[in-house]
Design a protein around this motif. Structure first.
Motif, PDB file in Angstrom:
ATOM      1  N   ILE A  51      42.926  36.807  39.704  1.00  0.00           N
ATOM      2  CA  ILE A  51      43.719  37.498  38.695  1.00  0.00           C
ATOM      3  C   ILE A  51      45.053  36.801  38.501  1.00  0.00           C
ATOM      4  O   ILE A  51      45.596  36.160  39.408  1.00  0.00           O
ATOM      5  N   GLY A  52      45.578  36.930  37.298  1.00  0.00           N
ATOM      6  CA  GLY A  52      46.879  36.367  36.962  1.00  0.00           C
ATOM      7  C   GLY A  52      47.133  36.602  35.489  1.00  0.00           C
ATOM      8  O   GLY A  52      46.223  36.901  34.725  1.00  0.00           O
ATOM      9  N   TYR A  53      48.376  36.460  35.108  1.00  0.00           N
ATOM     10  CA  TYR A  53      48.711  36.615  33.695  1.00  0.00           C
ATOM     11  C   TYR A  53      48.236  35.407  32.898  1.00  0.00           C
ATOM     12  O   TYR A  53      47.810  34.390  33.462  1.00  0.00           O
ATOM     13  N   SER A  54      48.315  35.507  31.587  1.00  0.00           N
ATOM     14  CA  SER A  54      47.917  34.407  30.715  1.00  0.00           C
ATOM     15  C   SER A  54      48.698  33.144  31.082  1.00  0.00           C
ATOM     16  O   SER A  54      49.912  33.187  31.272  1.00  0.00           O
ATOM     17  N   GLY A  55      47.970  32.028  31.196  1.00  0.00           N
ATOM     18  CA  GLY A  55      48.606  30.771  31.552  1.00  0.00           C
ATOM     19  C   GLY A  55      48.720  30.533  33.043  1.00  0.00           C
ATOM     20  O   GLY A  55      49.282  29.509  33.468  1.00  0.00           O
ATOM     21  N   ALA A  56      48.157  31.444  33.850  1.00  0.00           N
ATOM     22  CA  ALA A  56      48.265  31.294  35.300  1.00  0.00           C
ATOM     23  C   ALA A  56      47.330  30.230  35.849  1.00  0.00           C
ATOM     24  O   ALA A  56      47.486  29.791  36.988  1.00  0.00           O
ATOM     25  N   GLY A  57      46.313  29.826  35.056  1.00  0.00           N
ATOM     26  CA  GLY A  57      45.370  28.807  35.512  1.00  0.00           C
ATOM     27  C   GLY A  57      44.020  29.356  35.939  1.00  0.00           C
ATOM     28  O   GLY A  57      43.196  28.624  36.495  1.00  0.00           O
ATOM     29  N   LYS A  58      43.761  30.626  35.652  1.00  0.00           N
ATOM     30  CA  LYS A  58      42.534  31.283  36.112  1.00  0.00           C
ATOM     31  C   LYS A  58      41.283  30.612  35.552  1.00  0.00           C
ATOM     32  O   LYS A  58      40.345  30.271  36.295  1.00  0.00           O
ATOM     33  N   SER A  59      41.233  30.457  34.228  1.00  0.00           N
ATOM     34  CA  SER A  59      40.027  29.911  33.600  1.00  0.00           C
ATOM     35  C   SER A  59      39.805  28.453  33.991  1.00  0.00           C
ATOM     36  O   SER A  59      38.661  28.021  34.180  1.00  0.00           O
ATOM     37  N   THR A  60      40.888  27.706  34.129  1.00  0.00           N
ATOM     38  CA  THR A  60      40.736  26.318  34.591  1.00  0.00           C
ATOM     39  C   THR A  60      40.172  26.288  35.996  1.00  0.00           C
ATOM     40  O   THR A  60      39.273  25.495  36.309  1.00  0.00           O
ATOM     41  N   LEU A  61      40.665  27.174  36.850  1.00  0.00           N
ATOM     42  CA  LEU A  61      40.181  27.193  38.229  1.00  0.00           C
ATOM     43  C   LEU A  61      38.701  27.541  38.295  1.00  0.00           C
ATOM     44  O   LEU A  61      37.939  26.896  39.027  1.00  0.00           O
ATOM     45  N   VAL A  62      38.269  28.539  37.525  1.00  0.00           N
ATOM     46  CA  VAL A  62      36.859  28.927  37.600  1.00  0.00           C
ATOM     47  C   VAL A  62      35.965  27.814  37.051  1.00  0.00           C
ATOM     48  O   VAL A  62      34.842  27.608  37.532  1.00  0.00           O
ATOM     49  N   ARG A  63      36.461  27.061  36.078  1.00  0.00           N
ATOM     50  CA  ARG A  63      35.677  25.948  35.544  1.00  0.00           C
ATOM     51  C   ARG A  63      35.658  24.763  36.516  1.00  0.00           C
ATOM     52  O   ARG A  63      34.786  23.893  36.410  1.00  0.00           O
ATOM     53  N   VAL A 118      29.581  36.867  43.283  1.00  0.00           N
ATOM     54  CA  VAL A 118      30.213  37.036  41.979  1.00  0.00           C
ATOM     55  C   VAL A 118      31.693  36.687  42.076  1.00  0.00           C
ATOM     56  O   VAL A 118      32.384  37.143  42.985  1.00  0.00           O
ATOM     57  N   VAL A 119      32.160  35.870  41.144  1.00  0.00           N
ATOM     58  CA  VAL A 119      33.592  35.576  41.017  1.00  0.00           C
ATOM     59  C   VAL A 119      34.032  36.065  39.643  1.00  0.00           C
ATOM     60  O   VAL A 119      33.483  35.650  38.621  1.00  0.00           O
ATOM     61  N   ILE A 120      35.002  36.952  39.623  1.00  0.00           N
ATOM     62  CA  ILE A 120      35.471  37.565  38.379  1.00  0.00           C
ATOM     63  C   ILE A 120      36.884  37.088  38.079  1.00  0.00           C
ATOM     64  O   ILE A 120      37.805  37.259  38.890  1.00  0.00           O
ATOM     65  N   ILE A 121      37.036  36.470  36.913  1.00  0.00           N
ATOM     66  CA  ILE A 121      38.351  36.047  36.421  1.00  0.00           C
ATOM     67  C   ILE A 121      38.852  37.114  35.463  1.00  0.00           C
ATOM     68  O   ILE A 121      38.146  37.497  34.522  1.00  0.00           O
ATOM     69  N   THR A 122      40.055  37.616  35.673  1.00  0.00           N
ATOM     70  CA  THR A 122      40.554  38.686  34.821  1.00  0.00           C
ATOM     71  C   THR A 122      42.080  38.725  34.863  1.00  0.00           C
ATOM     72  O   THR A 122      42.709  38.181  35.777  1.00  0.00           O
ATOM     73  N   ASP A 148      56.255  38.427  44.409  1.00  0.00           N
ATOM     74  CA  ASP A 148      56.723  38.956  43.126  1.00  0.00           C
ATOM     75  C   ASP A 148      55.574  39.023  42.125  1.00  0.00           C
ATOM     76  O   ASP A 148      55.450  39.990  41.374  1.00  0.00           O
ATOM     77  N   ALA A 149      54.706  37.977  42.096  1.00  0.00           N
ATOM     78  CA  ALA A 149      53.573  37.979  41.167  1.00  0.00           C
ATOM     79  C   ALA A 149      52.631  39.131  41.479  1.00  0.00           C
ATOM     80  O   ALA A 149      52.132  39.802  40.559  1.00  0.00           O
ATOM     81  N   GLY A 150      52.374  39.378  42.759  1.00  0.00           N
ATOM     82  CA  GLY A 150      51.518  40.494  43.147  1.00  0.00           C
ATOM     83  C   GLY A 150      52.104  41.826  42.731  1.00  0.00           C
ATOM     84  O   GLY A 150      51.402  42.699  42.206  1.00  0.00           O
ATOM     85  N   ARG A 151      53.403  42.000  42.925  1.00  0.00           N
ATOM     86  CA  ARG A 151      54.039  43.267  42.556  1.00  0.00           C
ATOM     87  C   ARG A 151      54.027  43.475  41.046  1.00  0.00           C
ATOM     88  O   ARG A 151      53.852  44.596  40.568  1.00  0.00           O
ATOM     89  N   ARG A 152      54.215  42.391  40.288  1.00  0.00           N
ATOM     90  CA  ARG A 152      54.187  42.537  38.822  1.00  0.00           C
ATOM     91  C   ARG A 152      52.809  42.968  38.342  1.00  0.00           C
ATOM     92  O   ARG A 152      52.689  43.733  37.383  1.00  0.00           O
ATOM     93  N   LEU A 153      51.755  42.459  38.985  1.00  0.00           N
ATOM     94  CA  LEU A 153      50.400  42.809  38.580  1.00  0.00           C
ATOM     95  C   LEU A 153      50.019  44.215  39.033  1.00  0.00           C
ATOM     96  O   LEU A 153      49.417  44.981  38.278  1.00  0.00           O
ATOM     97  N   VAL A 154      50.361  44.551  40.268  1.00  0.00           N
ATOM     98  CA  VAL A 154      49.973  45.851  40.801  1.00  0.00           C
ATOM     99  C   VAL A 154      50.832  46.965  40.214  1.00  0.00           C
ATOM    100  O   VAL A 154      50.339  48.061  39.926  1.00  0.00           O
ATOM    101  N   TYR A 155      52.121  46.683  40.000  1.00  0.00           N
ATOM    102  CA  TYR A 155      53.039  47.689  39.469  1.00  0.00           C
ATOM    103  C   TYR A 155      53.702  47.170  38.200  1.00  0.00           C
ATOM    104  O   TYR A 155      54.891  46.844  38.192  1.00  0.00           O
ATOM    105  N   PRO A 156      52.963  47.044  37.098  1.00  0.00           N
ATOM    106  CA  PRO A 156      53.546  46.474  35.878  1.00  0.00           C
ATOM    107  C   PRO A 156      54.680  47.314  35.310  1.00  0.00           C
ATOM    108  O   PRO A 156      55.536  46.806  34.599  1.00  0.00           O
TER     109      PRO A 156
END
Length: 333
Positions: free
Chosen positions: A36-48, A193-197, A234-242
């Motif tokens: 998980i990560g916000y847009s531009g975090a590199g998630k889709s590149t990593l899964v590919r 299963v690996v889920i990118i979201t 900080d990234a974890g807190r932003r995602l868990v507690y937006p």
């Protein structure tokens, strides 16, 4: 089942883009793992990078004991049959029926038509679309299209299923249905299963462990309940507690952060504090979740200004099971 060691991916052009930076992680066989990560975090590149649709600039990728980054092209194509992938856009062939879409990879692999159609029907039944075998994608809802895409992905009996934002284009009801379906397939087949979201609700619903990406780097990983109850970055807190509480708006002192890590979701902690200790506290902010009857998340409490009352409240809170308490001055929601 999946092992990434110091994986980096840099795209060259007028300026270099470091999409993935030195990521190392492991996914166990049969696990549902979230990235998980916000847009531009590199998630889709990593899964590919996991199936080498994007070849890492540095590092190694190992799937089911085979180092993919060391294979020749022909060997890599053979190993990729173990790794299926579904996307946000369903990528169905519009001129083919549902059954023909599911059979397509089997046809490419050289399966006989009768055997391919028999297997295709089995998979459509698995995703609860046996009655839609003769329908075309245009006749289906978004959730039904994704079910066909899942059935097609499973046609080659893969050991790994990669889901790249697979529910992002769906409404909430369809999202929950697809997540339940993925859980069912994982339970019945043992597929990893690996889920990118970018949606924490998806991770909460289905994943056992989660990795958090920020600007291409892996900043936090662990069990979902641990990340939810006490994010360390900080990234974890932003995602868990937006919608977390900004402490600059709160009193400078006597603010504590209470983290719930799996106790009963039905225990009235603040009310019990008032009844048992005669101490009243202010709830300044909260973001908690009930997961299978257990409480996870965090709460910001303002303690009384009286030192004796504040000390009694702290002692009581710290004596509760499945609860951790810390001074909240450094927490930024």
């Amino acid at each position: 089942m999946i092992k990434l060691e110091h994986v980096s991916k840099t795209f060259s052009g007028q300026s270099e883009v470091h999409a993935v930076r030195d990521v190392s992680l492991e996914v166990a066989p049969g696990e549902i793992f979230g990235i998980i990560g916000y847009s531009g975090a590199g998630k889709s590149t990593l899964v590919r990078c996991i199936n080498l649709l994007e070849r890492p600039t540095e590092g190694t990728v190992t799937v089911d004991g085979v180092e993919l980054t060391a294979l020749a092209p022909r060997q890599l194509r053979a190993q990729r049959k173990k790794i299926a992938m579904i996307f946000q856009q369903f990528n169905l062939l519009m001129q083919r029926t549902c059954l023909d879409n599911v059979c397509f990879p089997l046809e490419i692999a050289g399966a006989k038509k009768e055997a391919a159609r028999r297997r295709g029907m089995e998979l459509l039944e698995l995703v609860e679309l046996g009655d839609k075998a003769g329908a075309y994608p245009v006749q289906l809802s978004g959730g039904q299209k994704q079910r066909v895409a899942i059935a097609r992905a499973l046609a080659s009996d893969p050991k790994v299923l990669l889901c790249d934002e697979a529910t992002s284009a769906l409404d909430p009801q369809s999202t929950r249905a697809i997540l339940r379906l993925i859980q069912k397939i994982n339970r019945e087949t043992g597929i990893t299963v690996v889920i990118i979201t970018h949606e924490m609700a998806v991770v909460e619903e289905i994943c056992q462990r989660v990795a958090i990406l920020d600007s291409g780097s892996l900043v936090e990983t662990g069990r979902v309940e641990d990340i939810f109850s006490n994010p360390q970055t900080d990234a974890g807190r932003r995602l868990v507690y937006p919608d977390g509480v900004a402490l600059e708006e709160l009193p400078a002192a006597n603010v504590v952060r209470v983290a719930f890590d799996g106790g009963s979701a039905y225990q009235p902690l603040v009310a019990s504090l008032a009844i048992d200790c005669g101490v009243k506290v202010n709830i300044l902010g909260a973001d908690t979740r009930n997961i299978d009857g257990k409480a996870f998340g965090t709460m910001l409490l303002g303690l009384p200004q009286d030192p004796a009352e504040a000390a009694r409240a702290l002692a009581y809170l710290r004596g509760q099971p499945n609860v951790t308490v810390e001074e909240a001055r450094d927490y930024h929601g």
